[in-house]
Design a protein around this motif. Structure first.
Motif, mmCIF file in Angstrom:
data_model
loop_
_atom_site.group_PDB
_atom_site.id
_atom_site.type_symbol
_atom_site.label_atom_id
_atom_site.label_comp_id
_atom_site.label_asym_id
_atom_site.label_seq_id
_atom_site.Cartn_x
_atom_site.Cartn_y
_atom_site.Cartn_z
ATOM 1 N N THR A 1 0.855 -1.190 0.000
ATOM 2 C CA THR A 1 0.000 0.000 0.000
ATOM 3 C C THR A 1 0.890 1.239 0.000
ATOM 4 O O THR A 1 2.089 1.167 0.285
ATOM 5 C CB THR A 1 -0.939 0.043 1.218
ATOM 6 O OG1 THR A 1 -0.192 0.471 2.381
ATOM 7 C CG2 THR A 1 -1.555 -1.321 1.492
ATOM 8 N N ASP A 2 0.276 2.377 -0.313
ATOM 9 C CA ASP A 2 1.016 3.642 -0.276
ATOM 10 C C ASP A 2 0.687 4.430 0.988
ATOM 11 O O ASP A 2 0.974 5.623 1.079
ATOM 12 C CB ASP A 2 0.702 4.473 -1.511
ATOM 13 C CG ASP A 2 -0.784 4.774 -1.667
ATOM 14 O OD1 ASP A 2 -1.584 4.323 -0.805
ATOM 15 O OD2 ASP A 2 -1.160 5.441 -2.649
ATOM 16 N N ARG B 1 -2.607 -4.636 -9.657
ATOM 17 C CA ARG B 1 -1.625 -5.596 -10.149
ATOM 18 C C ARG B 1 -0.208 -5.149 -9.789
ATOM 19 O O ARG B 1 0.611 -5.947 -9.331
ATOM 20 C CB ARG B 1 -1.765 -5.749 -11.670
ATOM 21 C CG ARG B 1 -0.746 -6.712 -12.285
ATOM 22 C CD ARG B 1 -0.900 -6.779 -13.796
ATOM 23 N NE ARG B 1 0.178 -7.553 -14.379
ATOM 24 C CZ ARG B 1 0.185 -8.883 -14.500
ATOM 25 N NH1 ARG B 1 -0.847 -9.583 -14.080
ATOM 26 N NH2 ARG B 1 1.206 -9.513 -15.039
ATOM 27 N N GLN B 2 0.079 -3.856 -9.969
ATOM 28 C CA GLN B 2 1.410 -3.349 -9.625
ATOM 29 C C GLN B 2 1.682 -3.497 -8.136
ATOM 30 O O GLN B 2 2.800 -3.819 -7.722
ATOM 31 C CB GLN B 2 1.524 -1.887 -10.051
ATOM 32 C CG GLN B 2 2.877 -1.251 -9.765
ATOM 33 C CD GLN B 2 4.006 -1.872 -10.570
ATOM 34 O OE1 GLN B 2 3.796 -2.289 -11.699
ATOM 35 N NE2 GLN B 2 5.190 -1.944 -9.980
ATOM 36 N N GLN B 3 0.674 -3.255 -7.309
ATOM 37 C CA GLN B 3 0.847 -3.367 -5.865
ATOM 38 C C GLN B 3 1.086 -4.808 -5.426
ATOM 39 O O GLN B 3 1.620 -5.039 -4.335
ATOM 40 C CB GLN B 3 -0.391 -2.811 -5.147
ATOM 41 C CG GLN B 3 -0.559 -1.307 -5.276
ATOM 42 C CD GLN B 3 -1.865 -0.838 -4.656
ATOM 43 O OE1 GLN B 3 -2.892 -1.520 -4.718
ATOM 44 N NE2 GLN B 3 -1.832 0.329 -4.038
ATOM 45 N N GLN B 4 0.701 -5.771 -6.246
ATOM 46 C CA GLN B 4 0.827 -7.184 -5.877
ATOM 47 C C GLN B 4 1.998 -7.880 -6.567
ATOM 48 O O GLN B 4 2.095 -9.107 -6.528
ATOM 49 C CB GLN B 4 -0.486 -7.915 -6.179
ATOM 50 C CG GLN B 4 -1.634 -7.433 -5.297
ATOM 51 C CD GLN B 4 -2.950 -8.136 -5.567
ATOM 52 O OE1 GLN B 4 -3.156 -8.748 -6.622
ATOM 53 N NE2 GLN B 4 -3.867 -8.059 -4.619
ATOM 54 N N SER C 1 9.091 -4.924 -2.896
ATOM 55 C CA SER C 1 7.994 -4.457 -3.732
ATOM 56 C C SER C 1 8.539 -4.022 -5.086
ATOM 57 O O SER C 1 9.484 -3.228 -5.166
ATOM 58 C CB SER C 1 7.282 -3.283 -3.055
ATOM 59 O OG SER C 1 6.419 -2.626 -3.968
ATOM 60 N N ALA C 2 7.948 -4.533 -6.156
ATOM 61 C CA ALA C 2 8.413 -4.176 -7.496
ATOM 62 C C ALA C 2 8.099 -2.720 -7.829
ATOM 63 O O ALA C 2 8.754 -2.133 -8.684
ATOM 64 C CB ALA C 2 7.771 -5.092 -8.537
#
Length: 312
Positions: free
Chosen positions: A93-94, A129-132, A144-145
């Motif tokens: 999360t941000d 998707r980016q967060q996962q 985290s990518a």
């Protein structure tokens, strides 16, 4: 005057002709950044981290993974018919937490992932998707990518949480090892090394089921703070210590690792001892309120069953 003008024109024309060559020489003299050092040494000193598996090539060649938690019951390791519950993935999360990092949670996996659990309909989102998506560090860390921040285990009050923070501290960067059930039997577990080593060895796309456990907790250290190959290497023998059989305290302490009683912080720790640390070396979701802004915490080791899905 005509001769002076002609000479000036000649000088300008010569300079223009040599300009590309001069530029090429200047560029060649600039220090080059090796792709093996990216993305850390070239771009952001604040986000240094362990060297990544595959980072010797360009950054786009680094494999990305979705990390799905099924738990023991939903993993297929118990035999019988599997009731496939909605797939839940580790999610960055941000939102800042209260310990200097960013929270994590388990959320339904984005619909484009090929998961072991049931796909959640109408859950397609590029942002989710980016967060996962995560990167597996060769040393067992998870990053985290999207942010290149590391998964940490951090204390808040009298509880522990997992969040995302700087890979060079503060906080303890969690190191993950995995076991795999032999012949689909949890009574016979095979250690496969770090998570990255297991995925590389098995050359898999959808990898698992793995029992994912934090390395230092598995070794009985309830409050790890080191980041070396072993945990808690700061024990010193008392004066007069020998290796005679009557006084030998064991290989672990002789090699410099902390005596377990030295890690106890109160009566509760002394009663529970090392067994609970071993048994709570996994990850699970917190309750609805979370812990200090993050929603992942220590969980039972045997229920910390995950699948790891390579994105190709």
């Amino acid at each position: 005057k005509r001769r002076e003008m002609a000479a000036l024109v000649f000088v300008v024309a010569t300079a223009i002709a040599w300009l590309p060559t001069i530029r090429a020489i200047a560029v060649s003299q600039q220090p080059r950044v090796s792709p093996a050092d990216a993305p850390f040494s070239c771009c952001d000193e604040l986000v240094k981290g362990p060297r990544l598996r595959g980072s010797g090539k360009n950054a786009s060649a680094i494999p990305l993974f979705a990390i799905e938690r099924t738990g023991l019951q939903g993993s297929g390791l118990m035999g019988g018919e599997i009731d496939r519950q909605p797939a839940m993935c580790l999610t960055a999360t941000d939102k800042p937490d209260r310990v200097g990092g960013f929270g994590m949670r388990l959320q339904p996996c984005e619909s484009s992932f090929d998961t072991f659990g049931a796909t959640v309909p109408n859950n397609k989102s590029p942002e989710l998707r980016q967060q996962q998506l995560f990167v597996l560090g060769a040393d067992g860390s998870i990053l985290s990518a999207g942010t290149w921040l590391c998964v940490r285990r951090v204390r808040c009050g009298d509880r522990f949480l997992y969040d995302l923070g700087r890979c060079d501290g503060p906080g303890y960067v969690a190191i993950y090892e995995v076991d795999r059930a032999a012949a689909a039997s949890v009574d016979h577990l095979m250690p496969l090394g770090t998570l990255a080593q297991a995925v590389k060895m098995e050359s898999c796309i959808n990898c698992g089921a793995y029992i994912l456990k934090e390395r230092c907790l598995t070794r009985g250290e309830r409050y790890p703070s080191s980041h070396g190959r072993t945990c808690g290497e700061h024990w010193q023998g008392k004066p007069g210590f020998t290796k005679l059989p009557s006084t030998y305290v064991g290989d672990a302490i002789a090699n410099g690792r902390t005596a377990i009683e030295d890690t106890y912080e109160g009566p509760y720790d002394r009663i529970v001892g090392v067994e609970e640390a071993n048994e709570l070396a996994g990850m699970m979701a917190t309750d609805f309120d979370g812990i200090c802004g993050s929603y992942i915490t220590d969980g039972p080791t045997m229920d910390s069953v995950f699948y790891v899905h390579r994105q190709v």
